[in-house]
Design a protein around this motif. Structure first.
Motif, PDB file in Angstrom:
ATOM      1  N   ALA A 194     -10.596  47.083  53.355  1.00 44.06           N
ATOM      2  CA  ALA A 194      -9.604  46.170  52.780  1.00 44.06           C
ATOM      3  C   ALA A 194      -8.190  46.481  53.260  1.00 44.06           C
ATOM      4  CB  ALA A 194      -9.656  46.240  51.255  1.00 44.06           C
ATOM      5  N   LYS A 195      -7.503  45.413  53.663  1.00 50.73           N
ATOM      6  CA  LYS A 195      -6.100  45.484  54.084  1.00 50.73           C
ATOM      7  C   LYS A 195      -5.866  46.514  55.182  1.00 50.73           C
ATOM      8  CE  LYS A 195      -4.225  43.659  49.783  1.00 50.73           C
ATOM      9  NZ  LYS A 195      -3.277  43.805  48.667  1.00 50.73           N
ATOM     10  N   SER A 196      -6.808  46.567  56.109  1.00 51.72           N
ATOM     11  CA  SER A 196      -6.686  47.503  57.223  1.00 51.72           C
ATOM     12  C   SER A 196      -6.072  46.875  58.460  1.00 51.72           C
ATOM     13  CB  SER A 196      -8.066  48.067  57.585  1.00 51.72           C
ATOM     14  OG  SER A 196      -8.941  47.021  58.005  1.00 51.72           O
ATOM     15  N   THR A 197      -6.143  45.544  58.563  1.00 47.99           N
ATOM     16  CA  THR A 197      -5.705  44.862  59.791  1.00 47.99           C
ATOM     17  C   THR A 197      -4.884  43.623  59.452  1.00 47.99           C
ATOM     18  OG1 THR A 197      -7.740  45.581  60.891  1.00 47.99           O
ATOM     19  CG2 THR A 197      -6.473  43.829  61.959  1.00 47.99           C
ATOM     20  N   LYS A 198      -3.677  43.566  59.995  1.00 50.91           N
ATOM     21  CA  LYS A 198      -2.829  42.396  59.810  1.00 50.91           C
ATOM     22  C   LYS A 198      -3.073  41.395  60.934  1.00 50.91           C
ATOM     23  CE  LYS A 198       0.880  44.925  57.474  1.00 50.91           C
ATOM     24  NZ  LYS A 198       2.321  45.273  57.481  1.00 50.91           N
ATOM     25  N   GLN A 199      -2.966  40.114  60.600  1.00 49.65           N
ATOM     26  CA  GLN A 199      -3.147  39.079  61.609  1.00 49.65           C
ATOM     27  C   GLN A 199      -1.901  38.955  62.479  1.00 49.65           C
ATOM     28  OE1 GLN A 199      -5.687  37.411  62.601  1.00 49.65           O
ATOM     29  NE2 GLN A 199      -4.588  36.132  64.048  1.00 49.65           N
ATOM     30  N   VAL A 239     -10.471  39.022  59.765  1.00 49.37           N
ATOM     31  CA  VAL A 239     -11.192  38.901  58.493  1.00 49.37           C
ATOM     32  C   VAL A 239     -12.339  39.910  58.428  1.00 49.37           C
ATOM     33  CG1 VAL A 239     -12.704  37.406  57.138  1.00 49.37           C
ATOM     34  CG2 VAL A 239     -10.569  36.495  58.070  1.00 49.37           C
ATOM     35  N   ALA A 240     -13.119  40.023  59.513  1.00 56.22           N
ATOM     36  CA  ALA A 240     -14.256  40.953  59.518  1.00 56.22           C
ATOM     37  C   ALA A 240     -13.798  42.387  59.275  1.00 56.22           C
ATOM     38  CB  ALA A 240     -14.993  40.854  60.845  1.00 56.22           C
ATOM     39  N   LYS A 241     -12.724  42.789  59.909  1.00 57.51           N
ATOM     40  CA  LYS A 241     -12.226  44.166  59.739  1.00 57.51           C
ATOM     41  C   LYS A 241     -11.719  44.408  58.330  1.00 57.51           C
ATOM     42  CE  LYS A 241     -10.990  44.595  64.616  1.00 57.51           C
ATOM     43  NZ  LYS A 241      -9.880  44.659  65.594  1.00 57.51           N
ATOM     44  N   ASN A 242     -11.086  43.395  57.741  1.00 56.82           N
ATOM     45  CA  ASN A 242     -10.573  43.567  56.383  1.00 56.82           C
ATOM     46  C   ASN A 242     -11.669  43.518  55.330  1.00 56.82           C
ATOM     47  OD1 ASN A 242      -7.815  43.949  56.961  1.00 56.82           O
ATOM     48  ND2 ASN A 242      -7.565  41.762  57.340  1.00 56.82           N
ATOM     49  N   ILE A 243     -12.782  42.879  55.633  1.00 58.67           N
ATOM     50  CA  ILE A 243     -13.927  42.937  54.730  1.00 58.67           C
ATOM     51  C   ILE A 243     -14.536  44.343  54.751  1.00 58.67           C
ATOM     52  CG2 ILE A 243     -16.292  42.113  54.361  1.00 58.67           C
ATOM     53  CD1 ILE A 243     -15.364  39.374  55.323  1.00 58.67           C
ATOM     54  N   ILE A 244     -14.614  44.920  55.943  1.00 57.15           N
ATOM     55  CA  ILE A 244     -15.159  46.273  56.077  1.00 57.15           C
ATOM     56  C   ILE A 244     -14.236  47.295  55.435  1.00 57.15           C
ATOM     57  CG2 ILE A 244     -15.769  48.074  57.753  1.00 57.15           C
ATOM     58  CD1 ILE A 244     -16.584  45.778  59.659  1.00 57.15           C
ATOM     59  N   GLU A 263      -0.883  38.259  55.004  1.00 60.60           N
ATOM     60  CA  GLU A 263      -0.966  38.711  56.402  1.00 60.60           C
ATOM     61  C   GLU A 263      -2.339  39.250  56.772  1.00 60.60           C
ATOM     62  OE1 GLU A 263       1.432  42.620  54.806  1.00 60.60           O
ATOM     63  OE2 GLU A 263       2.087  41.656  56.644  1.00 60.60           O
ATOM     64  N   TYR A 264      -3.193  39.446  55.766  1.00 59.59           N
ATOM     65  CA  TYR A 264      -4.561  39.907  56.015  1.00 59.59           C
ATOM     66  C   TYR A 264      -5.556  38.741  55.983  1.00 59.59           C
ATOM     67  CZ  TYR A 264      -2.178  44.220  54.746  1.00 59.59           C
ATOM     68  OH  TYR A 264      -1.277  45.260  54.689  1.00 59.59           O
ATOM     69  N   LYS A 275     -29.729  41.051  70.727  1.00 61.22           N
ATOM     70  CA  LYS A 275     -29.707  41.014  72.186  1.00 61.22           C
ATOM     71  C   LYS A 275     -28.644  41.966  72.711  1.00 61.22           C
ATOM     72  CE  LYS A 275     -31.569  36.342  72.772  1.00 61.22           C
ATOM     73  NZ  LYS A 275     -31.367  35.012  73.389  1.00 61.22           N
ATOM     74  N   PRO A 276     -28.738  42.382  73.975  1.00 62.41           N
ATOM     75  CA  PRO A 276     -27.779  43.337  74.531  1.00 62.41           C
ATOM     76  C   PRO A 276     -26.340  42.841  74.388  1.00 62.41           C
ATOM     77  CG  PRO A 276     -29.638  43.042  76.021  1.00 62.41           C
ATOM     78  CD  PRO A 276     -29.795  42.023  74.934  1.00 62.41           C
ATOM     79  N   GLY A 277     -25.472  43.757  73.989  1.00 55.25           N
ATOM     80  CA  GLY A 277     -24.061  43.425  73.886  1.00 55.25           C
ATOM     81  C   GLY A 277     -23.610  43.041  72.501  1.00 55.25           C
ATOM     82  N   PHE A 278     -24.539  42.818  71.566  1.00 54.77           N
ATOM     83  CA  PHE A 278     -24.165  42.365  70.230  1.00 54.77           C
ATOM     84  C   PHE A 278     -23.244  43.384  69.557  1.00 54.77           C
ATOM     85  CE2 PHE A 278     -24.814  42.268  65.620  1.00 54.77           C
ATOM     86  CZ  PHE A 278     -24.443  40.958  65.362  1.00 54.77           C
ATOM     87  N   GLY A 279     -22.068  42.915  69.123  1.00 54.35           N
ATOM     88  CA  GLY A 279     -21.155  43.770  68.368  1.00 54.35           C
ATOM     89  C   GLY A 279     -20.270  44.665  69.203  1.00 54.35           C
ATOM     90  N   GLU A 280     -20.419  44.664  70.527  1.00 53.94           N
ATOM     91  CA  GLU A 280     -19.642  45.571  71.355  1.00 53.94           C
ATOM     92  C   GLU A 280     -18.142  45.301  71.266  1.00 53.94           C
ATOM     93  OE1 GLU A 280     -21.097  45.455  75.317  1.00 53.94           O
ATOM     94  OE2 GLU A 280     -22.983  46.467  74.845  1.00 53.94           O
ATOM     95  N   GLU A 281     -17.766  44.023  71.210  1.00 53.15           N
ATOM     96  CA  GLU A 281     -16.356  43.676  71.179  1.00 53.15           C
ATOM     97  C   GLU A 281     -15.703  44.183  69.896  1.00 53.15           C
ATOM     98  OE1 GLU A 281     -12.597  42.228  72.018  1.00 53.15           O
ATOM     99  OE2 GLU A 281     -14.314  42.584  73.307  1.00 53.15           O
ATOM    100  N   MET A 282     -16.414  44.049  68.757  1.00 51.48           N
ATOM    101  CA  MET A 282     -15.863  44.547  67.492  1.00 51.48           C
ATOM    102  C   MET A 282     -15.657  46.067  67.564  1.00 51.48           C
ATOM    103  SD  MET A 282     -15.080  42.375  65.177  1.00 51.48           S
ATOM    104  CE  MET A 282     -15.103  43.400  63.713  1.00 51.48           C
ATOM    105  N   GLU A 283     -16.583  46.763  68.203  1.00 57.07           N
ATOM    106  CA  GLU A 283     -16.454  48.216  68.305  1.00 57.07           C
ATOM    107  C   GLU A 283     -15.269  48.593  69.199  1.00 57.07           C
ATOM    108  OE1 GLU A 283     -20.137  49.705  69.697  1.00 57.07           O
ATOM    109  OE2 GLU A 283     -21.296  49.039  67.941  1.00 57.07           O
ATOM    110  N   ARG A 284     -15.071  47.835  70.275  1.00 53.46           N
ATOM    111  CA  ARG A 284     -13.957  48.137  71.177  1.00 53.46           C
ATOM    112  C   ARG A 284     -12.618  47.854  70.524  1.00 53.46           C
ATOM    113  NH1 ARG A 284     -17.251  45.629  75.126  1.00 53.46           N
ATOM    114  NH2 ARG A 284     -16.046  43.704  74.964  1.00 53.46           N
ATOM    115  N   SER A 285     -12.561  46.785  69.710  1.00 57.11           N
ATOM    116  CA  SER A 285     -11.284  46.389  69.140  1.00 57.11           C
ATOM    117  C   SER A 285     -11.029  47.028  67.780  1.00 57.11           C
ATOM    118  CB  SER A 285     -11.238  44.871  68.993  1.00 57.11           C
ATOM    119  OG  SER A 285     -12.295  44.407  68.181  1.00 57.11           O
TER     120      SER A 285
END
Length: 380
Positions: free
Chosen positions: A265-270, A258-263, A223-224, A370-380
């Motif tokens: 481990a097993k923190s986010t289920k799909q 996948v990115a969140k679980n690499i940061i 599930e990860y 560039k402006p905005g890079f990574g903002e979505e990952m931080e919000r989610s």
């Protein structure tokens, strides 16, 4: 990062650019062992070992001719495209196998681009109608549009003499016992995932266990989205065992998981993805149809906004936003009140969305620095 071609993503696609500044290796993965991937480099042809702590398999599936083959050089790809372009534009008979999204889109593009192809293109579909994964109306509508463009059809049959695309003259044997003659054959359906490198020996002679892949060549994941047999491996899209199709929305969600679980481990289920595409194209400038049943909004809202009022919300808003996307100052450019969300206007919206990289921006993908890079990952 290992990329199979030494360019940013193709111009005017949905995706944002990749700057390639962070240890990017251009080549094709040809083997894998614990902690190391063997990569055949594009520029020299030599094999380099690329070490990893975590490996993400996002290599997609095989789609010869439609997409470049992994490891294919730019010169080889150009030669292949020119060979098929000459055959497809010659006015001789062309057979396309596959009545799904890609086959329908390809047939429409061919007939749109080359008027002399009218009556010369045959689409073979193994099922009884086109785009079987969509409600019947959309398969019949695509068939009607293609017929008006000059396409011929063979349903409930398949080519058994050729498994790959080929330029002729050719004689194709069908499962029914019939045969077709043509000067170009295009197999417009996906093959197995590009994962065989995972179980091939690396330069040190070692490889991952064959159990990392199932019988279909997909990575068994939990599930990860982590391999159930090799915890350093994650897989997304066509390479994993999830049943959802490799659509942008699904890939976007899986990539973030996948990115969140690499940061951590097993923190986010799909979570669950979508089962069907939201639109179908028949020729990129001829016809497109929105499929309200598949929109990520409640069915009542999709019916109200996209069926009763025309696409997109022409009666309710008036739709100057669409005019901004499409260029002409026409609030009804995408459809008309009380009309179905389909036609030439919708192709303009989709084209403008691709060229403006709208989906990439909404998903939070930006060029690093560039402006905005990574903002979505931080919000989610």
């Amino acid at each position: 990062m290992v990329l199979t071609k030494q360019i940013s993503f193709v111009e005017n696609t949905t995706f944002a650019e990749i700057d390639g500044a962070d240890a990017t290796v251009y080549g094709t993965a040809v083997g894998c062992s614990d902690g190391s991937v063997a990569v055949k480099l594009l520029d020299s042809g030599k094999t380099q070992q690329v070490p990893f702590d975590t490996l993400v398999c996002a290599t997609g599936f095989g789609y010869p001719v439609i997409l470049e083959t992994p490891g294919q050089t730019k010169e080889e790809r150009v030669q292949e495209i020119e060979q098929y372009a000459n055959a497809l534009s010659s006015g001789n008979d062309v057979v396309i196998a596959g009545g799904g999204t890609v086959g329908v889109e390809l047939a429409g593009d061919l007939l749109e681009k080359y008027p002399n192809a009218k009556g010369k293109v045959t689409l073979i579909c193994s099922s009884k109608r086109l785009v079987m994964d969509q409600p019947p109306y959309y398969g019949e509508k695509c068939k009607q549009v293609l017929e008006d463009m000059g396409c011929k059809f063979v349903f409930s049959d398949r080519v058994i003499s050729h498994t790959e695309s080929e330029v002729g003259p050719l004689t194709l044997d069908l499962e029914s016992g019939k045969s077709l003659s043509c000067h170009a054959y295009v197999a417009a359906y996906a093959r197995s995932p590009n994962t065989d490198f995972l179980t091939k020996k690396s330069a040190n002679g070692a490889s991952l266990q064959s159990s990392v892949l199932n019988a279909q060549g997909k990575v068994e994941v939990n599930e990860y989205l982590q391999s159930t047999t090799y915890d350093k491996l994650y897989a997304l899209g066509a390479t994993n065992t999830l049943t959802e199709p490799s659509l942008f929305r699904n890939i976007d969600g899986q990539a973030k998981t996948v990115a969140k679980n690499i940061i951590s481990a097993k923190s986010t289920k799909q979570g669950p993805g979508v089962d069907h595409a939201m639109y179908q194209i028949v020729g990129h400038e001829t016809f497109a149809t929105m499929i309200p049943e598949n929109l990520p909004i409640p069915s009542f809202c999709s019916t109200l906004c996209c069926v009763w009022c025309g696409f997109p919300f022409n009666m309710l808003c008036p739709c100057f936003c669409a005019a901004t996307l499409c260029g002409p100052c026409d609030p009804m450019v995408c459809g008309y009140c009380c009309d179905k969300p389909e036609g030439e206007g919708l192709t303009k919206v989709l084209k403008a969305t691709r060229e403006g990289k709208v989906m990439a921006g909404l998903a939070g993908y930006y060029v690093k620095g560039k402006p905005g890079f990574g903002e979505e990952m931080e919000r989610s």
